[in-house]
Scaffold this motif. Structure first.
Motif, PDB file in Angstrom:
ATOM      1  N   GLY A 179       0.841  -1.185   0.000  1.00  0.00           N
ATOM      2  CA  GLY A 179       0.000   0.000   0.000  1.00  0.00           C
ATOM      3  C   GLY A 179       0.877   1.237   0.000  1.00  0.00           C
ATOM      4  O   GLY A 179       2.008   1.219  -0.487  1.00  0.00           O
ATOM      5  N   THR A 180       0.384   2.310   0.581  1.00  0.00           N
ATOM      6  CA  THR A 180       1.183   3.525   0.639  1.00  0.00           C
ATOM      7  C   THR A 180       2.173   3.460   1.789  1.00  0.00           C
ATOM      8  O   THR A 180       2.062   2.618   2.672  1.00  0.00           O
ATOM      9  CB  THR A 180       0.281   4.755   0.858  1.00  0.00           C
ATOM     10  OG1 THR A 180      -0.469   4.551   2.055  1.00  0.00           O
ATOM     11  CG2 THR A 180      -0.653   4.944  -0.318  1.00  0.00           C
ATOM     12  N   GLY A 194       3.867   0.259   3.538  1.00  0.00           N
ATOM     13  CA  GLY A 194       3.173  -0.764   4.314  1.00  0.00           C
ATOM     14  C   GLY A 194       2.352  -1.669   3.425  1.00  0.00           C
ATOM     15  O   GLY A 194       2.285  -1.509   2.214  1.00  0.00           O
ATOM     16  N   LYS A 195       1.716  -2.654   4.057  1.00  0.00           N
ATOM     17  CA  LYS A 195       0.866  -3.572   3.312  1.00  0.00           C
ATOM     18  C   LYS A 195      -0.595  -3.250   3.567  1.00  0.00           C
ATOM     19  O   LYS A 195      -0.969  -2.723   4.606  1.00  0.00           O
ATOM     20  CB  LYS A 195       1.148  -5.012   3.746  1.00  0.00           C
ATOM     21  CG  LYS A 195       2.372  -5.630   3.104  1.00  0.00           C
ATOM     22  CD  LYS A 195       2.431  -7.110   3.422  1.00  0.00           C
ATOM     23  CE  LYS A 195       3.592  -7.767   2.691  1.00  0.00           C
ATOM     24  NZ  LYS A 195       3.677  -9.210   2.981  1.00  0.00           N
ATOM     25  N   THR A 196      -1.425  -3.604   2.611  1.00  0.00           N
ATOM     26  CA  THR A 196      -2.852  -3.495   2.801  1.00  0.00           C
ATOM     27  C   THR A 196      -3.504  -4.796   2.338  1.00  0.00           C
ATOM     28  O   THR A 196      -2.883  -5.579   1.626  1.00  0.00           O
ATOM     29  CB  THR A 196      -3.430  -2.269   2.076  1.00  0.00           C
ATOM     30  OG1 THR A 196      -4.785  -2.108   2.463  1.00  0.00           O
ATOM     31  CG2 THR A 196      -3.336  -2.453   0.565  1.00  0.00           C
TER      32      THR A 196
END
Lengths: 112, 119
Positions: B99-100, B103-105
């Motif tokens: 993600g942004t 990090g992970k989403t």
């Protein structure tokens, strides 16, 4: 208590109009936001996701995120009767959380 | 559609009987979830899994148990069904993606659902 709030509706718009669906969230640590569409008797279907402040467009759909005000919205341009459904908003915390918090959904009715 | 199936799709059972619902995925996603959806309550998380044999409780776990012996299968068991467990049950899967901010989403994809009626 992490919460995601949506107006349950129904939101009724004429065919061809812009439908605006709104969602507010309580946890400032929320990082990722998702919009799901759920037709009656069917499962939720992911239609948009947004991570950064601003607008994200995909066809007739635009997701808008304002982290300072803690709201996310979904705009549907040129609404069609086939857009009539319940729209669920979901938020995900930063820091590796993989369990989203869902709102209860807004019912949208697009009438011809 | 993501490769997620649920079985059975409809079931009617009597109070006090055990019931097992199955979720099967072909996406090799690590995370799997069971939700129930009832009018006025929205989606409520029952249990989730973060790997084979790794599971944890959600907000409405009482009366339910789960098992995950393989990546692709996540079972939900009602040990002794009650009328309050009449609901629509959805399985969901997710996998981490970037993600942004590095990090992970985790985007969830849902199965078609099981409509369970306990009489």
């Amino acid at each position: 208590q992490k919460e995601v709030e949506q107006n349950s509706g129904p939101l009724s718009v004429p065919e061809g109009a812009i439908a605006s669906l709104n969602c507010t969230y309580s946890d400032q640590g929320s990082q990722s936001f998702f919009w799901y569409r759920q037709y009656s008797g069917k499962s939720p279907e992911l239609i948009m996701f947004i991570y950064s402040n601003g607008d994200k467009e995909d066809g007739r759909f635009t997701a808008q995120l304002n982290k300072a005000s803690q709201y996310v919205s979904l705009l549907i341009r040129d609404s069609q009767p086939s857009d009539s459904a319940t729209y669920l908003c979901a938020a995900l915390l930063r820091g590796g959380s993989y369990i989203p918090t869902f709102g209860r959904g807004t019912s949208l009715i697009v009438h011809p | 559609d993501a490769g997620i199936t649920q079985s059975p799709r409809h079931k009617v059972t009597e109070t006090g009987t055990p019931v097992t619902l199955r979720c099967h995925q072909t996406e090799n996603h690590r995370y799997m979830y069971w939700y129930r959806q009832d009018p006025g309550h929205g989606l409520r998380l029952i249990h989730y899994s973060y790997g084979v044999k790794d599971t944890d409780k959600g907000e409405v776990s009482d009366g339910y148990s789960v098992s995950r012996s393989k990546t692709e299968d996540f079972l939900l068991t009602l040990e002794s069904a009650t009328s309050s467990q009449t609901s629509v049950y959805f399985c969901a899967i997710s996998e981490g993606r970037k993600g942004t901010s590095g990090g992970k989403t985790y985007e969830q994809y849902f199965g078609p659902g099981t409509r369970l009626t306990v009489t």
